[in-house]
Design a protein around this motif. Sequence first.
Motif, PDB file in Angstrom:
ATOM      1  N   TYR A   4       0.804  -1.331  -0.008  1.00  0.00           N
ATOM      2  CA  TYR A   4       0.206   0.015  -0.060  1.00  0.00           C
ATOM      3  C   TYR A   4       0.980   1.357   0.089  1.00  0.00           C
ATOM      4  O   TYR A   4       1.889   1.413   0.640  1.00  0.00           O
ATOM      5  CB  TYR A   4      -0.816  -0.062   1.392  1.00  0.00           C
ATOM      6  CG  TYR A   4      -1.641   1.379   1.482  1.00  0.00           C
ATOM      7  CD1 TYR A   4      -3.006   1.317   1.062  1.00  0.00           C
ATOM      8  CD2 TYR A   4      -1.213   2.098   2.588  1.00  0.00           C
ATOM      9  CE1 TYR A   4      -3.925   2.120   1.246  1.00  0.00           C
ATOM     10  CE2 TYR A   4      -2.233   3.330   2.585  1.00  0.00           C
ATOM     11  CZ  TYR A   4      -3.296   3.286   2.085  1.00  0.00           C
ATOM     12  OH  TYR A   4      -4.122   4.482   2.404  1.00  0.00           O
ATOM     13  N   ILE A   5       0.690   2.341  -0.784  1.00  0.00           N
ATOM     14  CA  ILE A   5       1.074   3.481  -0.808  1.00  0.00           C
ATOM     15  C   ILE A   5       0.247   4.764  -0.319  1.00  0.00           C
ATOM     16  O   ILE A   5      -0.590   4.526  -0.832  1.00  0.00           O
ATOM     17  CB  ILE A   5       1.989   3.729  -2.226  1.00  0.00           C
ATOM     18  CG1 ILE A   5       2.856   5.092  -1.959  1.00  0.00           C
ATOM     19  CG2 ILE A   5       0.766   4.143  -3.304  1.00  0.00           C
ATOM     20  CD1 ILE A   5       3.748   5.272  -3.308  1.00  0.00           C
ATOM     21  N   GLN A   6       0.718   5.278   0.694  1.00  0.00           N
ATOM     22  CA  GLN A   6       0.028   6.507   1.030  1.00  0.00           C
ATOM     23  C   GLN A   6       0.445   7.558   0.471  1.00  0.00           C
ATOM     24  O   GLN A   6       1.686   8.330   0.572  1.00  0.00           O
ATOM     25  CB  GLN A   6       0.111   6.605   2.780  1.00  0.00           C
ATOM     26  CG  GLN A   6      -0.558   7.926   3.377  1.00  0.00           C
ATOM     27  CD  GLN A   6      -0.450   8.120   4.583  1.00  0.00           C
ATOM     28  OE1 GLN A   6       0.069   7.302   5.454  1.00  0.00           O
ATOM     29  NE2 GLN A   6      -1.338   8.915   5.201  1.00  0.00           N
ATOM     30  N   PHE A   7      -0.576   8.298  -0.246  1.00  0.00           N
ATOM     31  CA  PHE A   7      -0.322   9.730  -0.607  1.00  0.00           C
ATOM     32  C   PHE A   7      -0.866  10.715   0.416  1.00  0.00           C
ATOM     33  O   PHE A   7      -1.847  10.257   1.025  1.00  0.00           O
ATOM     34  CB  PHE A   7      -0.932   9.946  -2.147  1.00  0.00           C
ATOM     35  CG  PHE A   7      -0.015   9.589  -3.303  1.00  0.00           C
ATOM     36  CD1 PHE A   7       0.677   7.995  -3.304  1.00  0.00           C
ATOM     37  CD2 PHE A   7       0.345  10.657  -4.225  1.00  0.00           C
ATOM     38  CE1 PHE A   7       1.519   7.766  -4.315  1.00  0.00           C
ATOM     39  CE2 PHE A   7       1.209  10.040  -5.278  1.00  0.00           C
ATOM     40  CZ  PHE A   7       1.770   8.541  -5.301  1.00  0.00           C
ATOM     41  N   ILE A   8      -0.446  11.915   0.286  1.00  0.00           N
ATOM     42  CA  ILE A   8      -1.290  12.898   1.282  1.00  0.00           C
ATOM     43  C   ILE A   8      -2.605  13.392   1.153  1.00  0.00           C
ATOM     44  O   ILE A   8      -3.478  13.685   1.828  1.00  0.00           O
ATOM     45  CB  ILE A   8      -0.192  13.975   1.245  1.00  0.00           C
ATOM     46  CG1 ILE A   8      -0.324  14.926   2.900  1.00  0.00           C
ATOM     47  CG2 ILE A   8      -0.296  15.071   0.238  1.00  0.00           C
ATOM     48  CD1 ILE A   8       0.507  15.702   3.380  1.00  0.00           C
ATOM     49  N   GLY A   9      -3.071  13.311  -0.451  1.00  0.00           N
ATOM     50  CA  GLY A   9      -4.308  13.803  -0.827  1.00  0.00           C
ATOM     51  C   GLY A   9      -4.564  15.246  -0.728  1.00  0.00           C
ATOM     52  O   GLY A   9      -3.477  15.859  -0.439  1.00  0.00           O
ATOM     53  N   PRO A  10      -5.627  15.796  -0.609  1.00  0.00           N
ATOM     54  CA  PRO A  10      -6.909  15.490  -0.848  1.00  0.00           C
ATOM     55  C   PRO A  10      -7.186  14.927  -2.445  1.00  0.00           C
ATOM     56  O   PRO A  10      -8.328  14.525  -2.777  1.00  0.00           O
ATOM     57  CB  PRO A  10      -7.907  16.094  -0.462  1.00  0.00           C
ATOM     58  CG  PRO A  10      -7.345  17.487  -0.281  1.00  0.00           C
ATOM     59  CD  PRO A  10      -6.081  17.126  -0.305  1.00  0.00           C
ATOM     60  N   PHE A  11      -6.396  15.340  -3.137  1.00  0.00           N
ATOM     61  CA  PHE A  11      -6.482  14.963  -4.545  1.00  0.00           C
ATOM     62  C   PHE A  11      -6.511  13.559  -4.829  1.00  0.00           C
ATOM     63  O   PHE A  11      -5.715  13.030  -4.243  1.00  0.00           O
ATOM     64  CB  PHE A  11      -5.531  15.624  -5.589  1.00  0.00           C
ATOM     65  CG  PHE A  11      -5.091  16.874  -5.300  1.00  0.00           C
ATOM     66  CD1 PHE A  11      -5.658  17.992  -6.015  1.00  0.00           C
ATOM     67  CD2 PHE A  11      -3.854  17.156  -4.654  1.00  0.00           C
ATOM     68  CE1 PHE A  11      -4.973  19.294  -5.732  1.00  0.00           C
ATOM     69  CE2 PHE A  11      -3.232  18.596  -4.384  1.00  0.00           C
ATOM     70  CZ  PHE A  11      -4.172  19.413  -5.196  1.00  0.00           C
ATOM     71  N   TYR A  12      -7.329  12.880  -5.535  1.00  0.00           N
ATOM     72  CA  TYR A  12      -6.806  11.741  -6.064  1.00  0.00           C
ATOM     73  C   TYR A  12      -5.618  11.933  -7.021  1.00  0.00           C
ATOM     74  O   TYR A  12      -5.295  12.918  -7.540  1.00  0.00           O
ATOM     75  CB  TYR A  12      -8.059  10.866  -7.046  1.00  0.00           C
ATOM     76  CG  TYR A  12      -9.078  10.584  -6.026  1.00  0.00           C
ATOM     77  CD1 TYR A  12      -8.857   9.513  -5.162  1.00  0.00           C
ATOM     78  CD2 TYR A  12     -10.365  11.283  -5.977  1.00  0.00           C
ATOM     79  CE1 TYR A  12     -10.149   9.095  -4.278  1.00  0.00           C
ATOM     80  CE2 TYR A  12     -11.382  10.791  -5.172  1.00  0.00           C
ATOM     81  CZ  TYR A  12     -11.370   9.642  -4.220  1.00  0.00           C
ATOM     82  OH  TYR A  12     -12.047   9.260  -3.470  1.00  0.00           O
ATOM     83  N   GLU A  13      -4.928  10.896  -7.225  1.00  0.00           N
ATOM     84  CA  GLU A  13      -3.581  10.820  -7.885  1.00  0.00           C
ATOM     85  C   GLU A  13      -3.888  11.363  -9.344  1.00  0.00           C
ATOM     86  O   GLU A  13      -4.712  10.980  -9.898  1.00  0.00           O
ATOM     87  CB  GLU A  13      -2.745   9.695  -7.898  1.00  0.00           C
ATOM     88  CG  GLU A  13      -2.666   9.234  -6.298  1.00  0.00           C
ATOM     89  CD  GLU A  13      -3.885   9.018  -5.676  1.00  0.00           C
ATOM     90  OE1 GLU A  13      -4.512   8.272  -6.255  1.00  0.00           O
ATOM     91  OE2 GLU A  13      -4.037   9.014  -4.109  1.00  0.00           O
ATOM     92  N   THR A  14      -2.600  11.723 -10.104  1.00  0.00           N
ATOM     93  CA  THR A  14      -2.642  12.137 -11.422  1.00  0.00           C
ATOM     94  C   THR A  14      -2.106  10.680 -12.106  1.00  0.00           C
ATOM     95  O   THR A  14      -1.648   9.716 -11.407  1.00  0.00           O
ATOM     96  CB  THR A  14      -1.598  13.135 -11.850  1.00  0.00           C
ATOM     97  OG1 THR A  14      -0.281  12.420 -11.505  1.00  0.00           O
ATOM     98  CG2 THR A  14      -1.896  14.182 -11.397  1.00  0.00           C
ATOM     99  N   LYS A  15      -2.388  10.322 -13.302  1.00  0.00           N
ATOM    100  CA  LYS A  15      -2.079   8.963 -14.045  1.00  0.00           C
ATOM    101  C   LYS A  15      -0.351   9.240 -13.766  1.00  0.00           C
ATOM    102  O   LYS A  15       0.059   7.957 -13.704  1.00  0.00           O
ATOM    103  CB  LYS A  15      -2.374   9.269 -15.515  1.00  0.00           C
ATOM    104  CG  LYS A  15      -3.895   9.158 -15.742  1.00  0.00           C
ATOM    105  CD  LYS A  15      -4.194   8.986 -17.195  1.00  0.00           C
ATOM    106  CE  LYS A  15      -3.918  10.262 -17.779  1.00  0.00           C
ATOM    107  NZ  LYS A  15      -4.618  10.531 -18.957  1.00  0.00           N
TER     108      LYS A  15
END
Length: 270
Positions: free
Chosen positions: A182-193
């Motif tokens: 699992y990778i945690q991104f900070i958000g709150p955007f969903y990721e770009t491609k």
Amino acid sequence: MEKIVKNIVNQIKSKIDKAPDIAIILGSGLSDIANEMSDKVVLPYDELNGMPKSKVHGHKNQFIIGNFEGKTIIAMQGRFHLYDGFSAKEAVLPIYIFKELGIKTLIVTNASGAIAKDLNAGDIMLITDHINHTGQNPLIGGPIIDYGSQFIDMTEPYDIEYRNKMLDIAKNLNIDLKQGIYIQFIGPFYETKADIKMASILGADSVGMSTAIEVECARQCNLKVLGLSLITNKAAGLGENKLSHTEVLECGKTASKNLVILIREFIKNI
Ligand code: HPA
């Protein structure tokens, strides 16, 4: 912050008869377990002096303490996300509350987007490892409460014995349990491609906006961790739909039944 934690723990203790054995953090749309607990005490964060307050739609923002399969459980409905503006230390405060309540086992659940090709919406993924891609970590400057060790081993943050137990349980129940990083991104955007392409190259199988920083503290607190992720969508650019929080919550509701079954069996067996 140590004082705040101890104060919250005293407030919780004053409202319950029996100390909880196990803590569960319930991710977006994964509240079903709380419905199945008996002899419940509900403690809204608002009523606990010192607790941060989550603002995300779909989260109830309360602890529920009760009986589940003969064990006393404290479930957290509503966690503290970095994207809400909480600092990493605020976001992990509950982990220290659990530790100070005497808990030894932490079950973390979350919703995530599939990066690996063999993962699809509705799958359950046993988290084998994580990548913290938030650029933040809750131990910088020292932990909220020091339990003796500054440099924490993170070779196996998700307990191997627990993982093997969960794999056995899933096999016996004929539930298809996937495994992955699992990778945690900070958000709150969903990721770009491009984010997702990078995460894939880095070795991540699914992506979300929580969990890694909590597990970092859980290990510093020497809690044994089981991590389960409900795949709610294909990550950006890998599916047909644009990503929406409503879709994530809806999928969480329909696909969480097996997750409850797995967690029930696990709790029975530890
Ligand atoms: N990205 C980030 N967080 C998520 C996703 C996603 O695709 N799905 C559920 N939580």
